[in-house]
Motif scaffolding. Structure first.
Motif, short mmCIF file in Angstrom:
data_model
loop_
_atom_site.label_atom_id
_atom_site.label_comp_id
_atom_site.label_asym_id
_atom_site.label_seq_id
_atom_site.Cartn_x
_atom_site.Cartn_y
_atom_site.Cartn_z
N MET A 1 -61.82 13.05 -31.76
CA MET A 1 -60.62 12.57 -30.58
C MET A 1 -59.24 13.30 -30.96
O MET A 1 -58.55 13.86 -29.86
CB MET A 1 -60.42 11.23 -30.67
N LEU A 2 -58.90 13.31 -32.23
CA LEU A 2 -57.67 13.86 -32.50
C LEU A 2 -57.66 15.78 -31.85
O LEU A 2 -56.50 15.93 -31.39
CB LEU A 2 -57.47 14.29 -33.99
N ALA A 3 -58.84 16.37 -32.17
CA ALA A 3 -58.98 17.69 -31.74
C ALA A 3 -58.69 17.51 -30.07
O ALA A 3 -57.95 18.51 -29.63
CB ALA A 3 -60.15 18.36 -32.01
N LEU A 4 -59.25 16.81 -29.50
CA LEU A 4 -58.80 16.75 -27.94
C LEU A 4 -57.66 16.18 -27.45
O LEU A 4 -56.86 17.14 -26.78
CB LEU A 4 -59.83 15.49 -27.34
N MET A 5 -57.00 15.42 -28.15
CA MET A 5 -55.67 14.97 -27.91
C MET A 5 -54.67 16.16 -28.23
O MET A 5 -53.74 16.28 -27.60
CB MET A 5 -55.20 13.87 -28.46
N ARG A 6 -54.90 16.67 -29.40
CA ARG A 6 -53.96 17.82 -29.87
C ARG A 6 -54.09 19.13 -29.07
O ARG A 6 -53.07 19.59 -28.37
CB ARG A 6 -54.01 18.25 -31.26
N GLY A 7 -55.15 19.33 -28.48
CA GLY A 7 -55.26 20.40 -27.72
C GLY A 7 -54.89 20.32 -26.28
O GLY A 7 -54.21 21.27 -25.80
N VAL A 8 -55.01 19.18 -25.63
CA VAL A 8 -54.13 18.89 -24.42
C VAL A 8 -52.92 18.77 -24.40
O VAL A 8 -52.04 19.47 -23.60
CB VAL A 8 -54.78 17.54 -23.88
N ALA A 9 -52.10 18.18 -25.69
CA ALA A 9 -50.80 18.39 -25.83
C ALA A 9 -50.33 19.66 -25.75
O ALA A 9 -49.24 20.28 -25.24
CB ALA A 9 -50.37 17.65 -27.13
N GLU A 10 -50.91 20.54 -26.49
CA GLU A 10 -50.54 22.02 -26.97
C GLU A 10 -50.73 22.92 -25.48
O GLU A 10 -49.88 23.88 -25.35
CB GLU A 10 -51.53 22.68 -28.05
N LYS A 11 -51.60 22.43 -24.70
CA LYS A 11 -52.01 23.34 -23.47
C LYS A 11 -51.26 22.81 -22.23
O LYS A 11 -50.61 23.45 -21.52
CB LYS A 11 -53.58 23.33 -23.09
N ALA A 12 -51.31 21.45 -21.92
CA ALA A 12 -50.67 20.89 -20.89
C ALA A 12 -49.23 20.28 -20.97
O ALA A 12 -48.77 20.16 -19.96
CB ALA A 12 -51.79 19.77 -20.28
N ILE A 13 -49.14 19.88 -22.09
CA ILE A 13 -47.61 18.93 -22.12
C ILE A 13 -46.51 19.98 -22.76
O ILE A 13 -45.53 19.77 -22.32
CB ILE A 13 -47.90 17.65 -23.15
N LEU A 14 -46.94 20.32 -24.22
CA LEU A 14 -45.69 20.95 -24.70
C LEU A 14 -45.04 22.20 -24.21
O LEU A 14 -43.99 22.21 -24.14
CB LEU A 14 -46.24 21.19 -26.12
N PRO A 15 -45.93 23.02 -23.44
CA PRO A 15 -45.21 24.03 -22.84
C PRO A 15 -44.41 23.61 -21.64
O PRO A 15 -43.48 24.54 -21.44
CB PRO A 15 -46.37 24.91 -22.18
N ARG A 16 -44.37 22.54 -21.11
CA ARG A 16 -43.39 22.18 -20.12
C ARG A 16 -42.29 21.40 -20.79
O ARG A 16 -41.51 20.77 -19.96
CB ARG A 16 -44.23 21.49 -18.96
#
Length: 258
Positions: free
Chosen positions: A1-16
């Motif tokens: 679950m950590l890998a999924l949440m971290r990956g989404v944060a890095e791809k969809a959230i933090l860039p914006r």
């Protein structure tokens, strides 16, 4: 679950983060913002959770806003997603904000995960197995201050209740600002920063993971009458969270007088 949440944060959230373009923030109504990051995060999380267990229904905050019939899934076995908790903060370029995911069965959360997108703090809990932060088991602790520290959310209270809370309850506590982010508020209640918190609006995606995690840590989160929080219950039923059962009882007794 950590890998999924971290990956989404890095791809969809933090860039914006602090980089939202015009038109990428909307108001869903009632001063409730949504951004393009919320929607992209939810789509990615839903896809990833469906791969983990395709037998579970998915209840995402943005999907439920678009189609209220999605909420009927909360009574069954389901994943519950808050794709960007703390959108109000994120949209104005400040922390905290995070991702919340819960797995529920029969209206009760069985597992919960809380991910802070900036610090990468990862909270996890499974019913009956304790609460963890970054893989280390934690036990809820109080602030130790003479006057308990309280974060009281007045945002969704009607004016009468708001005035009563401030007159009859607030004087018994040292009030601190609410973070407008359940992914931050629940950890504060277990990690010695806050002693007690009041919530009025209790949507499943905001509270399912945090309630389970705090209870598993040895704190207490429940409805003001002591009944357990159900993900398929009243979304405006009120909720008390506390660093210990004793602090919870003190707040509940005062709330009963309001």
């Amino acid at each position: 679950m950590l890998a999924l949440m971290r990956g989404v944060a890095e791809k969809a959230i933090l860039p914006r983060y602090r980089n939202l373009a015009n038109g990428e923030v909307e108001d869903k109504g009632g001063d409730d913002p949504v951004t393009v990051a919320d929607r992209e995060s939810e789509a990615m999380l839903a896809e990833g959770l469906a791969r983990l267990d395709p037998s579970l229904a998915i209840v995402g905050e943005e999907a439920a806003h678009a189609d209220a019939s999605v909420l009927a899934r909360l009574s069954g076995d389901c994943w519950i997603i808050d794709p960007l908790d703390g959108t109000r903060n994120f949209a104005t370029g400040k922390p905290p904000f995070g991702i919340l995911i819960a797995r529920a069965e029969g209206g009760l959360a069985q597992s919960g995960w809380i991910y802070d997108c900036l610090s990468q703090r990862f909270c996890a809990a499974h019913r009956g197995n304790g609460a963890f932060v970054d893989g280390q088991r934690v036990t809820a602790r109080q602030t130790g201050e003479a006057q308990p520290v309280a974060a009281i959310s007045l945002l969704f209270m009607d004016m009468g209740k708001r005035e009563a809370v401030m007159q009859h309850i607030a004087p018994h506590y040292r009030l601190v600002d609410v973070p407008y982010c359940a992914a931050e508020q629940y950890p504060r209640l277990a990690l010695g920063e806050n002693d007690v918190s009041l919530f009025e609006r209790t949507l499943a995606w905001d509270h399912a993971a945090g309630v389970l995690w705090l209870n598993e840590a040895g704190g207490k989160a429940a409805r003001p009458d002591g009944s357990p929080y159900r993900v398929d219950g009243d979304s405006h039923g009120g909720l008390i969270g506390a660093a210990s059962p004793q602090l919870w009882e003190g707040m509940a007794a005062r709330m009963a007088q309001v």
